[in-house]
Design an enzyme around this catalytic site. Structure first.
Site, PDB file in Angstrom:
ATOM      1  N   ASP A   1     -11.251 -19.570  50.588  1.00  0.00           N
ATOM      2  CA  ASP A   1     -12.597 -19.684  51.439  1.00  0.00           C
ATOM      3  C   ASP A   1     -13.588 -18.824  50.676  1.00  0.00           C
ATOM      4  OD1 ASP A   1     -12.677 -16.718  52.157  1.00  0.00           O
ATOM      5  OD2 ASP A   1     -10.905 -17.088  53.101  1.00  0.00           O
TER       6      ASP A   1
ATOM      7  N   GLU B   1       8.389 -32.662  24.716  1.00  0.00           N
ATOM      8  CA  GLU B   1       7.432 -32.134  26.001  1.00  0.00           C
ATOM      9  C   GLU B   1       6.558 -31.040  25.454  1.00  0.00           C
ATOM     10  OE1 GLU B   1       9.866 -33.103  30.052  1.00  0.00           O
ATOM     11  OE2 GLU B   1      10.428 -31.647  28.814  1.00  0.00           O
TER      12      GLU B   1
END
Ligand code: GLA
Length: 731
Positions: free
Chosen positions: A536, A616
């Site tokens: 928020d 990777e």
């Protein structure tokens, strides 16, 4: 004053931002009436919109005498009190000593100030005299002498108006505030949709758009936090509004506790919106002379659709809400050991991850949960912020020094608001938790909320944490909060103040965070609450980034990050690459796709780098370099949602454009491959139509207009969940 005016003759206030105007008027009997909020309407004062009629069952205040056309039940008002014949949702309600609860708020005075007002102990936007102006209108209740100061912050350039309310008991008697919303606003006859952001743990801020209906709709949290379930940001927009077109209004509450946004469409097709602290289990007692301030509501208006509305919020938060010096700085690309080890680590395992991190080009190692007390699982240890030397032999400073000697920064996880029953802190201070006398407690993840309404509790916890941070010069802190607040009762408050506990808890969190950021101005601070349970505007005042979700799956993240982007800057979303099958949902996606999705946020890794295959590892090295190339766009650029993951099952694409429009990146994921495929064209946004842009991959050159109007085709023949990447640079 440049942007705020008051017309003495008509008693009309006007607040101007670059592309909007907000008008209100002191009408009969000193009633403060809302006139208009929307696109600039020149020198017209919109009082012509208010038509008064004698309406059945709409009562009239006594002083209106025989004028039966004056009823608070239908007038658009700026801040209505309960109990005067306005039967809609009201902004404020208070209980008086005699048991009555009516409040009749009328205009008394006003003043204007250079610069933005601030609030005491609450997060809010800031602005100097060159950025913002303040209007303060004082309403009063004649019987109690309660003064209600309506605060308006006007940010002209940002197109933002903030609101908050300061309530001052200037009467002789105590008053109990039962409801004090941060804002109220009425729209006469505007038929709109509501867009809100709902969800659950690990699936936060999903998007829903609903038509407003007669009656009351609400978006709210009663969990003590702003919550995974509902976010304190909503949009009201034209039924026809889209990303590019239409009137849109944003309402954000800079608050991290219980909130409620209520929207009522009334009998006259008028719409009222109020937003503020949830009135559930809320009351605040004001003795003579006491003051109460509400959290701040941040409002924005766009006549150009939802993209523009999001840009207003992104820019405003980055420039005038987030205080951290990192707000637009490159953030260290990190590896976090949570999904790599959970609680099962020792100092060597951590050091190995850090070595691998250095090898692939990362900047920071973050030690997550499990390093303190007897924290071998999530049943124990919270509250004991002392390193667990069984796991980290030789102590934290030694490990941190080794990691820093590799040339990495060091970050650490804390959860200061909590205590485990199995902890030394709880054994010593069983009364330091929120607990209702005689009732058994609810547990959440086997932990209890400390009663941080009490200063001695806050100080004790923070002192322990400061000791750790001081001992090893920590560069980054992740502040977590892993349960909803319950057992809401503080043994330190009298019975008539128990309605204050939820709010005082939030004030306690803010005070602790303020201590942290004041003491360590160079610290990079990330908020977290089981992922995005406290995502928020209030939290952004303290930390420039928030862990977006515990769900690290690239495909679910498409929806989570899409929803979050409506009200929050991309640079605020913590987003990491993790392993497959994904730990939350078992899905398998290509490594590169995980990188593309995580790059739409503050980038990092959440896995055991030692287990990556050599291929990777090479991909990770490249991902980090690629991210560093686009990071400035994530931090400061304009973000466009080019597709809606709730509607489009074929692909999801998004775009960053630099503010100077010289550079743009389009990233995304092809969700589903099809045989004999359609050619999907995507249409870029925000470029200069006449300029030329070169495709960084192919070297092809297009006009901005071509990229926006003719579109570019997505590659064909990719498999499922494949990454999509374009970059164009102005030539
Ligand atoms: C929460 C956070 C995770 C992790 C764990 C540790 O769920 O969101 O990222 O830190 O807590 O317990």
């Amino acid at each position: 004053m440049k942007y705020i005016s008051y017309d003495e003759a008509t008693k009309v206030f006007q607040l101007h931002t670059k592309n909007s105007v907000y008008q209100m008027q002191v009408a009969d009997y000193n009633t403060l009436v809302h006139l208009y909020y929307g696109a600039d309407i020149g020198d017209t004062q919109a009082s012509h919109r208010i038509i008064r009629l004698d309406r059945g069952f709409c009562v009239n205040p006594y002083e209106a005498g025989d004028d039966r056309t004056f009823s608070l039940d239908v007038l658009p008002q700026e801040y209505s009190g309960y109990g005067n014949g306005d039967y809609r949702i009201n902004a404020m309600e208070a209980e008086h000593e005699d048991g009555s609860d009516a409040l009749h708020l009328r205009y008394e005075s006003h003043k204007m100030m250079e610069g933005k007002y601030s609030l005491d102990g609450l997060p809010c936007m800031f602005g100097g005299a060159d950025e913002a102006e303040t209007l303060e209108i004082v309403l009063y209740d004649r019987i109690t002498n309660l003064k209600v100061h309506l605060l308006y912050g006007v940010f002209y350039e940002l197109d933002v108006i903030t609101r908050a309310v300061r309530i001052h008991n200037e009467g002789e008697r105590a008053v109990k505030i039962q409801r004090a919303m941060s804002m109220e606003m009425d729209y006469p006859n505007k038929h709109m949709d509501l867009i809100h952001f709902y969800g659950r743990h690990a699936m936060e801020r999903l998007t829903e758009r609903l038509p407003l209906y007669h009656g009351i709709q609400s978006v709210e949290s009663k969990r003590g936090t702003s919550s995974h379930q509902h976010n304190p940001f909503v949009i009201l927009c034209d039924k026809s509004a889209s990303e590019k077109l239409g009137d849109c209004y944003g309402f954000a509450l800079a608050y991290s506790g219980n909130f409620r946004c209520e929207i009522e469409v009334d009998q006259m097709e008028q719409t009222r919106i109020v937003m503020g602290i949830h009135p559930y289990h809320f009351s605040f007692k004001l003795n003579k002379g006491d003051v109460f301030e509400t959290p701040e509501a941040i409002m924005a208006y766009s006549s150009e659709g939802l993209s523009r509305l999001s840009h207003i919020y992104h820019d405003a938060y980055r420039s005038n809400l987030i205080r951290s010096k990192y707000v637009t700085m490159p953030r260290p690309v990190l590896v976090n050991n949570w999904e790599a080890t959970y609680f099962g680590f020792d100092e060597e395992k951590l050091y190995r991850i850090a070595q691998d991190a250095k090898e692939i080009g990362l900047d920071m190692f973050v030690l997550d949960d499990g390093w303190f007390g007897k924290r071998d699982n999530d049943n124990a240890g919270l509250g004991d912020w002392v390193v667990n030397e069984d796991k980290i032999k030789g102590g934290l400073p030694k490990l941190v020094k080794r990691i820093k000697d590799l040339g990495l920064k060091f970050g650490i996880w804390i959860e200061p608001e909590m205590v485990s029953e199995d902890s030394d802190l709880y054994r010593e201070h069983p009364d330091w938790v929120l607990r209702i006398p005689d009732r058994s407690m609810t547990r959440g993840r086997f932990q209890l909320n400390l009663d941080i309404t009490r200063k001695e509790v806050r100080d004790h916890v923070m002192q322990q944490i400061f000791r750790v941070l001081d001992s090893c010069q920590v560069d980054y802190v992740k502040w977590d909060m892993n349960r909803s607040v319950a057992n809401v009762y503080s043994s330190a408050l009298p019975s008539d103040r128990q309605g204050e506990v939820f709010h005082r808890y939030v004030l306690g969190v803010y005070e602790m965070m303020e201590q942290l950021v004041t003491r360590y101005p160079d610290l990079l601070f990330e908020n977290c609450s089981g992922g995005g349970g406290r995502f928020d505007a209030g939290m952004l005042y303290y930390s420039p980034q928030i862990w977006c979700s515990d769900n690290t799956d690239a495909i679910d993240r498409l929806k989570i990050q899409y929803g979050t982007s409506f009200g929050y800057p991309i640079s605020a979303m913590g987003s990491h690459v993790s392993v497959c099958p994904n730990h939350q949902n078992g899905r398998v996606t290509p490594f590169e796709t995980r990188g593309v999705v995580a790059s739409a946020g503050t980038f990092g890794y959440e896995l055991d780098l030692g287990r990556l295959t050599p291929e990777e590892k090479e991909m990770a090295k490249k991902q980090i370099l690629d991210y560093k190339q686009i990071e400035h766009l994530v931090q400061t650029g304009d973000y466009y949602r080019l597709s809606d993951p709730f509607k489009n099952n074929d692909y999801v694409v998004w775009q960053f454009v630099s503010k100077d429009k010289k550079e743009t990146v389009v990233n995304g994921v092809q969700l589903r491959n099809e045989p004999n495929p359609h050619i999907h064209l995507i249409y870029l946004e925000g470029l200069l139509p006449k300029e030329h842009y070169k495709d960084a991959q192919t070297g092809a050159v297009y006009t901005g207009a071509a990229l926006m109007k003719a579109g570019i085709p997505l590659p064909v023949g990719l498999g499922d969940y494949q990454p999509l990447k374009f970059r164009f640079v102005m030539v």
